[in-house]
Motif scaffolding. Structure first.
Motif, mmCIF file in Angstrom:
data_model
loop_
_atom_site.group_PDB
_atom_site.id
_atom_site.type_symbol
_atom_site.label_atom_id
_atom_site.label_comp_id
_atom_site.label_asym_id
_atom_site.label_seq_id
_atom_site.Cartn_x
_atom_site.Cartn_y
_atom_site.Cartn_z
ATOM 1 N N LYS A 161 0.832 -1.200 0.000
ATOM 2 C CA LYS A 161 0.000 0.000 0.000
ATOM 3 C C LYS A 161 0.864 1.247 0.000
ATOM 4 O O LYS A 161 1.948 1.275 0.572
ATOM 5 C CB LYS A 161 -0.919 0.025 1.225
ATOM 6 C CG LYS A 161 -0.164 0.174 2.537
ATOM 7 C CD LYS A 161 -1.091 0.095 3.717
ATOM 8 C CE LYS A 161 -0.268 0.226 5.013
ATOM 9 N NZ LYS A 161 -1.049 0.030 6.192
ATOM 10 N N SER A 162 0.384 2.303 -0.621
ATOM 11 C CA SER A 162 1.025 3.602 -0.518
ATOM 12 C C SER A 162 0.005 4.670 -0.160
ATOM 13 O O SER A 162 0.366 5.792 0.127
ATOM 14 C CB SER A 162 1.693 3.978 -1.844
ATOM 15 O OG SER A 162 0.735 4.086 -2.859
ATOM 16 N N CYS A 163 -1.272 4.309 -0.160
ATOM 17 C CA CYS A 163 -2.300 5.294 0.140
ATOM 18 C C CYS A 163 -3.482 4.627 0.802
ATOM 19 O O CYS A 163 -3.998 3.628 0.290
ATOM 20 C CB CYS A 163 -2.738 5.994 -1.146
ATOM 21 S SG CYS A 163 -3.955 7.288 -0.895
ATOM 22 N N LEU A 218 8.207 16.669 3.280
ATOM 23 C CA LEU A 218 9.378 16.580 2.420
ATOM 24 C C LEU A 218 10.438 15.711 3.077
ATOM 25 O O LEU A 218 10.796 15.916 4.236
ATOM 26 C CB LEU A 218 9.960 17.972 2.176
ATOM 27 C CG LEU A 218 9.016 18.997 1.543
ATOM 28 C CD1 LEU A 218 9.647 20.371 1.547
ATOM 29 C CD2 LEU A 218 8.642 18.587 0.129
ATOM 30 N N CYS A 219 10.932 14.706 2.352
ATOM 31 C CA CYS A 219 11.970 13.837 2.910
ATOM 32 C C CYS A 219 12.924 13.405 1.805
ATOM 33 O O CYS A 219 12.602 13.464 0.621
ATOM 34 C CB CYS A 219 11.356 12.625 3.606
ATOM 35 S SG CYS A 219 10.392 11.534 2.547
ATOM 36 N N ILE A 262 3.253 13.114 0.630
ATOM 37 C CA ILE A 262 4.653 12.896 0.989
ATOM 38 C C ILE A 262 5.499 12.930 -0.274
ATOM 39 O O ILE A 262 5.326 12.120 -1.181
ATOM 40 C CB ILE A 262 4.836 11.557 1.716
ATOM 41 C CG1 ILE A 262 3.996 11.546 2.988
ATOM 42 C CG2 ILE A 262 6.314 11.310 2.044
ATOM 43 C CD1 ILE A 262 3.989 10.220 3.713
ATOM 44 N N CYS A 263 6.405 13.895 -0.319
ATOM 45 C CA CYS A 263 7.331 14.036 -1.438
ATOM 46 C C CYS A 263 8.666 13.449 -1.010
ATOM 47 O O CYS A 263 9.363 14.029 -0.164
ATOM 48 C CB CYS A 263 7.478 15.505 -1.822
ATOM 49 S SG CYS A 263 8.772 15.823 -3.035
ATOM 50 N N LEU A 307 3.552 3.154 6.847
ATOM 51 C CA LEU A 307 2.893 4.307 7.429
ATOM 52 C C LEU A 307 1.403 4.047 7.645
ATOM 53 O O LEU A 307 0.746 3.389 6.846
ATOM 54 C CB LEU A 307 3.084 5.504 6.500
ATOM 55 C CG LEU A 307 2.799 6.907 7.014
ATOM 56 C CD1 LEU A 307 3.611 7.206 8.264
ATOM 57 C CD2 LEU A 307 3.118 7.913 5.913
ATOM 58 N N GLU A 308 0.883 4.589 8.741
ATOM 59 C CA GLU A 308 -0.539 4.499 9.050
ATOM 60 C C GLU A 308 -1.081 5.900 9.286
ATOM 61 O O GLU A 308 -0.986 6.449 10.370
ATOM 62 C CB GLU A 308 -0.771 3.628 10.296
ATOM 63 C CG GLU A 308 -0.334 2.184 10.158
ATOM 64 C CD GLU A 308 -1.247 1.370 9.253
ATOM 65 O OE1 GLU A 308 -2.351 1.860 8.943
ATOM 66 O OE2 GLU A 308 -0.855 0.262 8.849
ATOM 67 N N LEU A 309 -1.646 6.498 8.236
ATOM 68 C CA LEU A 309 -2.279 7.803 8.330
ATOM 69 C C LEU A 309 -3.660 7.721 7.700
ATOM 70 O O LEU A 309 -3.903 6.868 6.833
ATOM 71 C CB LEU A 309 -1.447 8.870 7.601
ATOM 72 C CG LEU A 309 -0.055 9.179 8.146
ATOM 73 C CD1 LEU A 309 0.669 10.162 7.227
ATOM 74 C CD2 LEU A 309 -0.125 9.745 9.555
ATOM 75 N N PRO A 310 -4.600 8.574 8.105
ATOM 76 C CA PRO A 310 -5.961 8.480 7.552
ATOM 77 C C PRO A 310 -6.026 8.650 6.038
ATOM 78 O O PRO A 310 -6.611 7.841 5.336
ATOM 79 C CB PRO A 310 -6.706 9.614 8.273
ATOM 80 C CG PRO A 310 -5.951 9.849 9.518
ATOM 81 C CD PRO A 310 -4.512 9.594 9.173
ATOM 82 N N PHE A 311 -5.415 9.709 5.507
ATOM 83 C CA PHE A 311 -5.489 9.997 4.079
ATOM 84 C C PHE A 311 -4.120 10.469 3.605
ATOM 85 O O PHE A 311 -3.723 11.592 3.906
ATOM 86 C CB PHE A 311 -6.533 11.089 3.800
ATOM 87 C CG PHE A 311 -7.866 10.816 4.417
ATOM 88 C CD1 PHE A 311 -8.747 9.911 3.846
ATOM 89 C CD2 PHE A 311 -8.237 11.447 5.588
ATOM 90 C CE1 PHE A 311 -9.975 9.643 4.426
ATOM 91 C CE2 PHE A 311 -9.459 11.195 6.178
ATOM 92 C CZ PHE A 311 -10.331 10.286 5.597
ATOM 93 N N PHE A 312 -3.417 9.632 2.877
ATOM 94 C CA PHE A 312 -2.092 10.059 2.442
ATOM 95 C C PHE A 312 -1.732 9.483 1.079
ATOM 96 O O PHE A 312 -2.282 8.475 0.631
ATOM 97 C CB PHE A 312 -1.025 9.689 3.472
ATOM 98 C CG PHE A 312 -0.643 8.227 3.495
ATOM 99 C CD1 PHE A 312 0.468 7.771 2.805
ATOM 100 C CD2 PHE A 312 -1.390 7.318 4.225
ATOM 101 C CE1 PHE A 312 0.832 6.435 2.838
ATOM 102 C CE2 PHE A 312 -1.035 5.972 4.269
ATOM 103 C CZ PHE A 312 0.080 5.537 3.570
ATOM 104 N N LYS A 313 -0.784 10.148 0.443
ATOM 105 C CA LYS A 313 -0.271 9.709 -0.845
ATOM 106 C C LYS A 313 1.225 9.924 -0.865
ATOM 107 O O LYS A 313 1.728 10.940 -0.369
ATOM 108 C CB LYS A 313 -0.917 10.500 -1.986
ATOM 109 C CG LYS A 313 -0.486 10.049 -3.373
ATOM 110 C CD LYS A 313 -1.229 10.825 -4.449
ATOM 111 C CE LYS A 313 -0.857 10.335 -5.843
ATOM 112 N NZ LYS A 313 -1.553 11.094 -6.904
#
Length: 292
Positions: free
Chosen positions: A24-26, A45-46, A73-74, A89-95
């Protein structure tokens, strides 16, 4: 959240990373998405700092109000350890978006400039997005950081001279409540802007400049005001050997951390404007209500 040491705040609930990557990524909850619009996006930014990124993301995960924001996340030229962190990663809404710049022969400052520009462009391509917050991988936010940012956007976002919200402060004195001030200055660690501000910035900014983006944009930002908190809502853990241009200013990093910890004691109180002058740089100017 409690009043804890810096290490306890930064490392709370840090789990051992799995050896295999998740596919998963999103993550996306369609029911929640339809019932609760999210007008803003957090740009993370990372690049290569695994320890910093882990600590930064764990603080973000426990921030109040995170489910009201998208996260973009860039990751510039990420290594496998960076990818492993992001895919666990475990976040509600991310890409997650990867940017490959290693073949472009960019300087470090041009890479950062390009990434910030690209991320903001990506966010505001969506006409529903009104706000953007930018967090680099060495910024540890407080649990109430997003509440503070949302409040300042709601109070000042439509003001014709509003240029942004900052979240860092080096004020280490005593004060009985949460407070903020308006300043003539640029943007600093843990900052946010509106769609309108981004549109004006884009008239003079291409992302191709071989310079520090914040220095380049400061003249425009100083045509108006930004909002700063009295007590810091973030810690900057990047004043170390991994820094690009802050390693020589570790004393400032210590002051920001002290301010952050002082603010934890009064974080539940309402925010009000203060006449105290707590500028972080001598050339920053404190503004009164009448002057904005």
């Amino acid at each position: 959240f409690g009043v804890e040491t810096i290490e306890e705040i930064s490392w709370r609930n840090v789990l051992l990373l799995e050896n295999t990557l998740k596919t998963k990524s999103c993550l996306y909850d369609s029911k929640m998405a339809m019932s609760k619009p999210r007008p803003g996006t957090i740009l993370v930014l990372c690049h290569s700092r695994t320890t910093h990124l882990s600590r930064m993301l764990k603080a973000l995960e426990v921030a109040e109000g995170l489910d009201e924001w998208d996260v973009l996340i860039c990751a510039q030229d990420p290594s496998q350890p960076i990818r492993r962190i992001l895919h666990n990663l475990e976040l509600p809404f991310f890409k997650i978006e990867e940017r490959n710049l290693e073949d472009k022969d960019f300087s470090i400052k041009k890479c950062i400039n390009s990434n910030v520009f690209w991320g903001l462009q990506k966010i505001f391509e969506n006409p529903e997005k009104k706000y953007a917050i930018v967090l680099e991988d060495d910024i540890i936010i407080s649990k109430f950081f997003l509440r503070y940012m949302t409040l300042m956007f709601s109070r000042f976002g439509e003001h014709r001279n509003f240029r942004g919200v900052n979240s860092a402060s080096s004020f280490c004195g005593e004060f009985p409540s949460n407070a903020f001030g308006k300043y003539n200055q640029g943007l600093m660690w843990g900052w946010g802007i509106t769609r309108k501000v981004h549109k004006k910035m884009s008239r003079i900014w291409s992302g191709n400049e071989d310079t520090h983006w914040d220095h380049f944009l400061e003249p425009y930002l100083r045509t108006g005001f930004v909002v700063n908190p009295l007590f810091s809502q973030v810690m900057n853990i990047g004043f170390d050997e991994t820094a690009n241009h802050t390693i020589s200013n570790s004393a400032l990093g210590i002051k920001i951390q002290e301010s952050f910890l002082k603010g934890l004691k009064i974080r539940d109180q309402e925010w009000g404007e203060t006449n105290l002058d707590f500028r972080m740089r001598k050339d920053f100017l404190k503004l009164s209500g009448e002057s904005v």
